[in-house]
Design an enzyme around this catalytic site. Structure first.
Site, mmCIF file in Angstrom:
data_model
loop_
_atom_site.group_PDB
_atom_site.id
_atom_site.type_symbol
_atom_site.label_atom_id
_atom_site.label_comp_id
_atom_site.label_asym_id
_atom_site.label_seq_id
_atom_site.Cartn_x
_atom_site.Cartn_y
_atom_site.Cartn_z
ATOM 1 N N HIS A 57 -0.841 0.221 -2.498
ATOM 2 C CA HIS A 57 -1.149 0.607 -3.883
ATOM 3 C C HIS A 57 -0.508 -0.360 -4.846
ATOM 4 O O HIS A 57 0.480 -0.018 -5.480
ATOM 5 C CB HIS A 57 -0.634 2.023 -4.144
ATOM 6 C CG HIS A 57 -1.211 2.666 -5.356
ATOM 7 N ND1 HIS A 57 -0.662 2.560 -6.608
ATOM 8 C CD2 HIS A 57 -2.299 3.443 -5.506
ATOM 9 C CE1 HIS A 57 -1.369 3.257 -7.470
ATOM 10 N NE2 HIS A 57 -2.367 3.801 -6.825
ATOM 11 N N PHE A 58 -0.920 -1.466 -5.077
ATOM 12 C CA PHE A 58 -2.014 -2.230 -4.493
ATOM 13 C C PHE A 58 -1.430 -3.515 -3.951
ATOM 14 O O PHE A 58 -0.505 -4.049 -4.561
ATOM 15 C CB PHE A 58 -3.078 -2.524 -5.555
ATOM 16 C CG PHE A 58 -3.642 -1.290 -6.194
ATOM 17 C CD1 PHE A 58 -4.659 -0.587 -5.563
ATOM 18 C CD2 PHE A 58 -3.146 -0.801 -7.389
ATOM 19 C CE1 PHE A 58 -5.196 0.560 -6.147
ATOM 20 C CE2 PHE A 58 -3.677 0.338 -7.972
ATOM 21 C CZ PHE A 58 -4.701 1.027 -7.362
#
Length: 146
Positions: A48-49
């Site tokens: 994420h991410f």
């Protein structure tokens, strides 16, 4: 006011889900100010991410709820027991204002608005460098699991 050793005695959460590192202010039954140091080593950053690591909003809310839980336990004058669970019961008006990234220090603030029959209502906010990251009203409930 409360270091990680005291927090571990109050909250049932453990790695990777313990999201409060220190309590810096605590006004019994009224408000709490705590912090979460956000590092690149957080397991959620892997997905994420990968190209732009951002702390998930739900985890910012969870960190606020954990700080609010510390305030609730202090207000009651008791430590949690294995047969007592502190649940989210509602999240109202959640607004995310800025991303939280590795290297940030998330300042968690919660104010106890009211309590009745094991239900707690809090006004909560988290900031980074004085800038609002997230705010919400949280409702939490303490329930026996026995």
């Amino acid at each position: 006011m409360m270091d990680i050793h005291k927090i571990l005695k109050q909250l049932p959460h453990r790695y990777p889900f313990l999201l409060v590192d220190r309590v810096i202010e605590l006004e019994k039954g009224k408000r709490i100010k705590a912090l979460k140091n956000v590092t690149i080593n957080e397991p959620f950053f892997e997905g994420h991410f990968p190209s732009r690591p951002v702390m998930p909003g739900v985890l910012m809310l969870e960190a606020l709820a954990q700080a609010a839980g510390l305030l609730a336990f202090d207000a009651l004058g008791t430590a949690p027991s294995e047969d007592m669970v502190y649940y989210f019961a509602g999240i109202d008006g959640a607004r995310f204002k800025r991303p939280v990234e590795p290297g940030d220090q998330l300042i968690l603030e919660a104010e106890l608005l009211r309590t009745k029959a094991g239900i707690f209502k809090f006004k909560a906010r988290a900031t980074v460098d004085g800038e609002l990251a997230v705010e919400a009203e949280l409702t939490c409930a303490m329930r026996s699991v026995a």
